[in-house]
Design a protein around this motif. Structure first.
Motif, mmCIF file in Angstrom:
data_model
loop_
_atom_site.group_PDB
_atom_site.id
_atom_site.type_symbol
_atom_site.label_atom_id
_atom_site.label_comp_id
_atom_site.label_asym_id
_atom_site.label_seq_id
_atom_site.Cartn_x
_atom_site.Cartn_y
_atom_site.Cartn_z
ATOM 1 N N GLN A 108 0.799 -1.222 0.000
ATOM 2 C CA GLN A 108 0.000 0.000 0.000
ATOM 3 C C GLN A 108 0.835 1.277 0.000
ATOM 4 O OE1 GLN A 108 -2.405 -1.756 3.363
ATOM 5 N NE2 GLN A 108 -3.994 -0.500 2.457
ATOM 6 N N GLU A 167 -5.056 -10.374 8.483
ATOM 7 C CA GLU A 167 -6.492 -10.537 8.208
ATOM 8 C C GLU A 167 -6.814 -11.586 7.144
ATOM 9 O OE1 GLU A 167 -8.394 -6.850 7.311
ATOM 10 O OE2 GLU A 167 -8.040 -6.021 9.286
ATOM 11 N N GLU A 197 -5.699 2.336 -0.820
ATOM 12 C CA GLU A 197 -6.707 1.584 -0.065
ATOM 13 C C GLU A 197 -7.360 0.530 -0.973
ATOM 14 O OE1 GLU A 197 -7.380 1.011 2.993
ATOM 15 O OE2 GLU A 197 -9.237 -0.065 2.596
HETATM 16 C C1 GAL Z 1 -7.436 -3.613 6.871
HETATM 17 C C2 GAL Z 1 -6.144 -3.867 6.124
HETATM 18 C C3 GAL Z 1 -5.352 -2.636 5.824
HETATM 19 C C4 GAL Z 1 -6.189 -1.417 5.506
HETATM 20 C C5 GAL Z 1 -7.354 -1.265 6.464
HETATM 21 C C6 GAL Z 1 -8.328 -0.151 6.138
HETATM 22 O O1 GAL Z 1 -8.371 -4.585 6.519
HETATM 23 O O2 GAL Z 1 -5.321 -4.721 6.885
HETATM 24 O O3 GAL Z 1 -4.436 -2.956 4.811
HETATM 25 O O4 GAL Z 1 -6.510 -1.358 4.199
HETATM 26 O O5 GAL Z 1 -8.083 -2.455 6.539
HETATM 27 O O6 GAL Z 1 -9.284 -0.555 5.231
#
Ligand code: GAL
Length: 449
Positions: free
Chosen positions: A20, A171, A412
């Motif tokens: 990211q 996750e 994102e």
């Molecule tokens: C999580 C993820 C991150 C980031 C965050 C906000 O699911 O680990 O990479 O994107 O959400 O959406």
């Protein structure tokens, strides 16, 4: 509120991930990842379809690859002592099997910069950026993934000896659900068979890699991170409560309980309880893993109701914008008690494994004016969520740290660059950084009293 209410030894940090933030997608020997591929338009006959909003591309993100030294200094300036970042697998093994020494050098420099500044590195091995060559062999649906991952993890543990805190996966419920069931994240696969296989391999991987790391050095602290959303039924009606239970099983429990040794919670999912569930249930005893910490990532709550027209699960999600105006730029509901509820729920498992909040934060459409970003809504979000974390901690739940998502504005995923999560603003044209008001708020919150 001041951070000292959480005790002297509480870990305060901020998180990012490689894919990211780094950019430099093809530099110094890096190979393509599934996300590099997924951002390319998909060609169908004469049409091409972009899967990322506004045709944004992951390869033009926050340039952390070039700015890591200054970014780590900024993290320190905000008062954090811990930094969570991930390693791009395809920088270390561009094709999944041939080592790229420049990739090792880059993360050595990042880690050295942290240590020179008294910042403790917390490293996630897998934050969703599988080497594209491995996806061609089936990716997470291929049981070989466990051997591919072992090679990558072993190299990282041997190469980055100064790192004491490791997280295996970020996750799994999200990268498996979005990437292998709905097809809205890389690699864009769909369907129940892909989902079940990828889920089971992700769980086996946590279990196996934990052992691999502990065999190399039993003193390392090894955890993994889990997305946990607080789920509620529309009201107290039994059928809506049942709908909430089903959603909770799919979204949270399937990816967490096997690691605690509780097996797959399939009783709610009888409809699926066929061929593949039967296969994976045979191996569920293999999954219990005595992690050193559980990383919890919470952003919101979701509400479900019973829906007789849904042929399989008979549930329906009531989208946040239909029930509240308290929304983030992701259209997620702002609901601070969610994080407290989630922490209580994890505690109820009585696993005796410490909890670290490894992500929590808010996306806004931040505007920069006169070189400043007045993101008072983000400050309110952190204040109210930290109050809930403190409440849980004061009730005796073993919460040992909190990492804000995110240090920097970044890519994102399918939403592209518009939802901004950072404490530090990034101008995606010039890559110029500006600390937001919320960043300054953290400096005071974490500062000397
Ligand atoms: C999580 C993820 C991150 C980031 C965050 C906000 O699911 O680990 O990479 O994107 O959400 O959406």
């Amino acid at each position: 509120m001041h951070s000292n209410l959480f005790g002297e030894h509480f870990y305060w940090g901020a998180s990012i991930s490689a894919a990211q933030t780094e950019s430099a997608a093809l530099l110094d020997g890096k190979g393509l990842s599934i996300w590099d591929d997924f951002c390319e338009p998909k060609k169908k006959f004469f049409l091409s379809k972009h899967r990322i909003k506004n045709k944004h591309h992951i390869q033009e993100s926050s340039d952390f690859y070039f700015h890591y030294e200054a970014d780590i200094l900024r993290l320190k300036q905000l008062g954090f002592k811990h930094f969570r970042f991930s390693i791009a697998w395809s920088r270390i093994y561009p094709d999944g099997e041939t080592l790229n020494p420049s990739g090792i050098d880059f993360y050595k420099k990042v880690i050295d910069t942290c240590l020179k500044n008294n910042i403790e590195p917390w490293v996630t091995l897998y934050h969703w950026d599988l080497p594209a060559t491995l996806e061609k062999k089936g990716g997470w649906t291929n049981p070989e993934i466990i051997n591919w991952f072992e090679l990558f993890a072993t190299t990282c543990i041997h190469s980055f000896k100064e790192v004491k805190h490791w997280m295996i996966l970020n996750e799994p419920s999200v990268f498996v659900g979005a990437g292998y069931f709905f097809g809205i994240h890389a690699p864009g696969k769909k369907g129940f068979e892909n989902f079940i296989k990828a889920m089971h391999h992700a769980n086996l991987c946590i279990h196996h890699i934990f052992k691999v790391i502990k065999n190399i050095n039993p003193d390392l602290k090894v955890g993994s991170t889990f997305s946990f959303t607080h789920i509620e039924g529309l009201n107290q009606d039994v059928k809506h409560q049942k709908a909430a239970e089903i959603a909770d099983t799919l979204i949270n429990r399937l990816f967490f309980e096997p690691i605690l040794g509780l097996g797959y919670p399939t009783e709610q999912l009888k409809i699926f309880n066929k061929k593949y569930f039967n296969l994976i249930k045979k191996e569920e005893e293999l999954l219990k893993t005595p992690l050193d910490f559980i990383g919890i990532q919470n952003y919101t709550r979701e509400v479900f109701k019973h829906n007789p027209f849904n042929p399989f699960l008979k549930i329906k999600q009531i989208e946040a914008h239909k029930r509240t105006s308290e929304l983030t730029a992701m259209n997620w509901e702002i609901h601070p008690p969610s994080i407290y509820e989630v922490l209580k729920k994890i505690n109820n498992y009585q696993s005796n494994i410490p909890i670290i909040v490894t992500e929590n934060g808010i996306a806004l459409n931040d505007q920069i004016n006169d070189n400043s970003i007045q993101d008072s809504q983000r400050i309110a979000f952190y204040q109210s969520h930290l109050e809930q974390v403190l409440k849980a901690k004061n009730e005796g739940i073993d919460i040992q740290g909190y990492f804000a998502w995110s240090l920097l504005d970044n890519f994102e995923w399918a939403e592209g660059y518009y939802p901004r999560f950072g404490l530090i603003h990034v101008d995606f044209e010039t890559k110029h950084r500006t600390i937001k008001e919320s960043g300054h708020w953290f400096r005071e919150f974490l500062g000397e009293t």
